[in-house]
Design a protein around this motif. Structure first.
Motif, mmCIF file in Angstrom:
data_model
loop_
_atom_site.group_PDB
_atom_site.id
_atom_site.type_symbol
_atom_site.label_atom_id
_atom_site.label_comp_id
_atom_site.label_asym_id
_atom_site.label_seq_id
_atom_site.Cartn_x
_atom_site.Cartn_y
_atom_site.Cartn_z
ATOM 1 N N THR A 1 29.973 42.764 32.385
ATOM 2 C CA THR A 1 30.298 43.309 31.061
ATOM 3 C C THR A 1 29.139 44.136 30.514
ATOM 4 O O THR A 1 29.355 45.159 29.854
ATOM 5 N N LEU B 1 34.486 42.328 25.580
ATOM 6 C CA LEU B 1 35.294 43.306 26.299
ATOM 7 C C LEU B 1 36.429 43.866 25.459
ATOM 8 O O LEU B 1 36.700 45.072 25.474
ATOM 9 N N ARG C 1 37.052 46.540 32.747
ATOM 10 C CA ARG C 1 35.651 46.968 32.670
ATOM 11 C C ARG C 1 35.473 48.322 33.349
ATOM 12 O O ARG C 1 34.730 49.179 32.873
ATOM 13 N N SER D 1 29.298 47.514 32.250
ATOM 14 C CA SER D 1 30.400 48.305 31.709
ATOM 15 C C SER D 1 30.087 48.807 30.312
ATOM 16 O O SER D 1 30.306 49.986 29.987
ATOM 17 N N SER D 2 29.529 47.946 29.465
ATOM 18 C CA SER D 2 29.252 48.328 28.077
ATOM 19 C C SER D 2 28.151 49.378 27.974
ATOM 20 O O SER D 2 28.170 50.220 27.072
ATOM 21 N N ASP E 1 40.572 41.527 33.984
ATOM 22 C CA ASP E 1 39.396 41.828 33.159
ATOM 23 C C ASP E 1 38.434 42.754 33.895
ATOM 24 O O ASP E 1 37.859 43.681 33.298
#
Length: 633
Positions: free
Chosen positions: A233, A208, A324, A236-237, A320
């Motif tokens: 994650t 992240l 994201r 999001s990525s 966190d």
């Protein structure tokens, strides 16, 4: 003749049997049987030989100490252990700790007759052994050994890494993201999984927040290690505006990323996850439950562990989740406000004094489209409705900064419908910190405008400023008691707990005292009240904004009837005013010391999000209130 000889033989045998004594007969009593499994405290010759070995020093001494401990020769253990206290070489200390063993060191340390020198030696050996187990060079060598196929070497390397704890996680994550072949990575991931969930948390942080050239390898390793932890994650990525091509490819080819999943779908899933994590954080008890927080290092190529508590871990998880979502770019207004709230909540939780110009400017740069006064006022209303205290404090400080810099218009004074603005509403908040900081900001707005106190809700602002000007150096407790002797004793107990006490004699006086406000922490009352019952008193307190979050304690004494006692007990279990952040109603015997209120204080602390006002903060607010009232006059 033969018959007579037989008779004589039997007679002699009987005499011999009686002379020897039959078992249990004609003896001095039962003798204590020895336990064959019991090791004697000292066997002279064995102890002598072990002491001779210990005199040789070095590793021989440590091995002898271990043997002496096993046979229970504690004076000798203490004697030779104290000699190790003078050793300064960390390598020798680590070898000694390994020779004695952790279990025996713990067993020895529990001896009450152990000398200070011996205890010091145990601490030194334990520290040296820990430093040796977590040595970066040692762990790196073990990681390199796993690249080969030799079984014995791999077993030794695995044992070394398993003993390294969080230091091993740090080293393994660094090796994986630095680039290793597939077989080597599989071995490292297996060890990482055996070390608990710290490995997944560490890889998640790098995936992240890591450097662009690191994120893809961290994300791929996380995907293999713990697919469930990697899901958010990966989503999001796959769609992040700042993701590298390799990072997006790793995310999109993952089995947890659905086909046809686009940005609106990702926002919906991640926003729902964020709201869940925010709710979990708000419900997490504020106690000392330990936790480890992983964060990226300064150059964003590795991770490092930080000791913390469970409540901070939960707020970090929400933070966190917000980041994201922020990677996805433009967000719907409601989602954007949730992201900003999670960010501010974590910042204020970590640093209750957050809000200096540099910190505020950093947030403004990150959330350019969400920190104008109108957006902040909408956010403040939402946060106060869900009692998100840390985020509300952060929003109020951003608004105060807008006012101080001259970027706030009349919106902070007048609502969109011509009624109270959200900042004016905040001066009646149950939390003293929020209402005082809101009043401070409004005073800045009023003092810099020609309007003066001519806006909806101005009287409430004046009341809060007056409340601030009257603050004592200590927090406030209200005592409802009519009997002088008992009142004096209870006042003394509350004074010992650090409170200034305001004594009242009726429910109506109590109501007025709460309305006057202050840094109120507790209401303590007898059960027999002239102008109400305990249930009515609870309702009167809870209906007032300043009494919603205050613990109420009733105490019984010799004058309390059984009927009144039962009614009050029912009130302690009533759900009329129950919520996640509302303290309970307590019934205790007449307190004789501060210990009687321990349970009350424990619950209050467990539900508290931010530290209570300090002496310095009360003094600052008192000066602000006095200056504002003088300027208004």
């Amino acid at each position: 003749m033969r018959f007579h000889v037989l008779i004589i033989a039997v007679s002699l045998a009987s005499v011999a049997f009686l002379a020897a004594g039959a078992p249990g007969q004609f003896d001095d009593g039962p003798t204590e049987a020895s336990d064959p499994t019991e090791t004697p405290a000292k066997t002279d010759e064995l102890v002598r030989q072990l002491e001779s070995t210990a005199a040789r020093g070095g590793i021989y001494r440590a091995a002898a100490i271990g043997s002496l401990a096993r046979i229970g020769a504690w004076p000798e253990v203490d004697h030779w252990l104290s000699k190790i206290d003078g050793v300064g070489d960390s390598t020798q200390l680590a070898q000694a700790a390994d020779a004695i063993g952790n279990e025996l060191l713990l067993r020895i340390s529990l001896r009450s007759d152990l000398s200070d020198a011996s205890r010091s030696a145990i601490k030194k050996m334990t520290a040296a052994a820990k430093a040796n187990q977590q040595s970066p060079e040692r762990l790196r060598a073990a990681i390199d050994q796993l690249a080969g196929d030799a079984i014995d070497a791999n077993l030794g390397a695995t044992r070394t890494l398993m003993a390294g704890g969080n230091a091993s996680i740090e080293a393994i994550v660094s090796a994986i993201t630095g680039g290793v072949n597939a077989g080597h990575r599989a071995k490292l991931l297996g060890i990482l999984k055996s070390l608990g969930d710290g490995g997944a948390q560490a890889l998640n942080q790098l995936a992240l927040y890591g450097a662009p050239n690191i994120r893809a390898s961290a994300l791929d390793a996380l995907r293999v290690l713990d697919p469930a932890a990697a899901t958010d994650t990966l989503i999001s990525s796959a769609l992040a505006s700042d993701a590298t091509a390799e990072e997006a490819q790793v995310a999109r080819r993952s089995s947890v990323f659905p086909q046809g999943f686009e940005k609106p779908d990702a926002i919906a899933v991640l926003a729902d996850r964020l709201n869940t994590l925010r709710s979990v954080a708000m419900r997490t008890p504020n106690d000392l439950s330990p936790a480890v927080l992983w964060s990226v290092n300064d150059d964003r190529t590795g991770v490092q562990p930080n000791r913390s508590t469970e409540i901070f871990r939960r707020y970090r998880e929400a933070y966190d989740a917000a980041q994201r979502l922020r990677r996805l770019g433009s967000l719907p207004p409601a989602v954007g406000r949730s992201v900003l709230a999670a960010d501010l909540a974590y910042r204020v939780m970590v640093d209750v004094n957050w809000g200096d110009p540099d910190q505020v400017e950093q947030v403004r740069q990150l959330y350019r489209d969400q920190v104008d006064p109108l957006s902040l006022l909408v956010a403040l209303a939402e946060l106060r409705s869900r009692n998100d205290i840390p985020a509300s404090v952060g929003i109020v400080r951003l608004l105060s900064d807008s006012i101080a810099s001259g970027n706030a218009g009349s919106d902070v004074l007048v609502g969109r419908d011509g009624g109270f603005s959200e900042l004016v509403e905040a001066v009646r908040d149950p939390q003293p910190r929020i209402r005082y900081e809101a009043a401070d900001g409004l005073w800045q707005a009023v003092s810099g405008s020609e309007r003066g106190f001519a806006f909806p809700g101005a009287s409430y602002v004046r009341k809060t400023l007056s409340e601030m000007a009257s603050l004592d150096s200590r927090p406030l407790a209200i005592l409802l008691e009519t009997r002088p002797v008992i009142a004096l004793r209870q006042e003394s107990i509350l004074n010992q707990m650090g409170y200034v006490v305001e004594r009242v004699t009726s429910a109506i006086e109590l109501e007025r005292a709460i309305e006057r406000g202050g840094d109120l922490r507790m209401v303590v009352s007898k059960i027999r009240i002239a102008d109400g019952t305990p249930a009515e008193l609870v309702d009167r307190v809870r209906r007032q904004p300043k009494g919603k979050r205050i613990p109420i304690v009733f105490y019984s004494d010799a004058e309390t009837s059984e009927k009144s006692l039962r009614r009050t007990e029912l009130e302690t279990t009533s759900n009329r005013w129950i919520s996640d952040d509302t303290p309970a109603v307590y019934l205790v015997p007449l307190p004789g010391s501060p210990a009687a209120l321990t349970d009350v204080l424990f619950e209050v602390e467990s539900k508290r999000r931010l530290p209570p006002l300090s002496v310095g903060e009360r003094a600052r607010f008192r000066l602000t209130g006095a200056a504002a009232l003088q300027g208004d006059s």
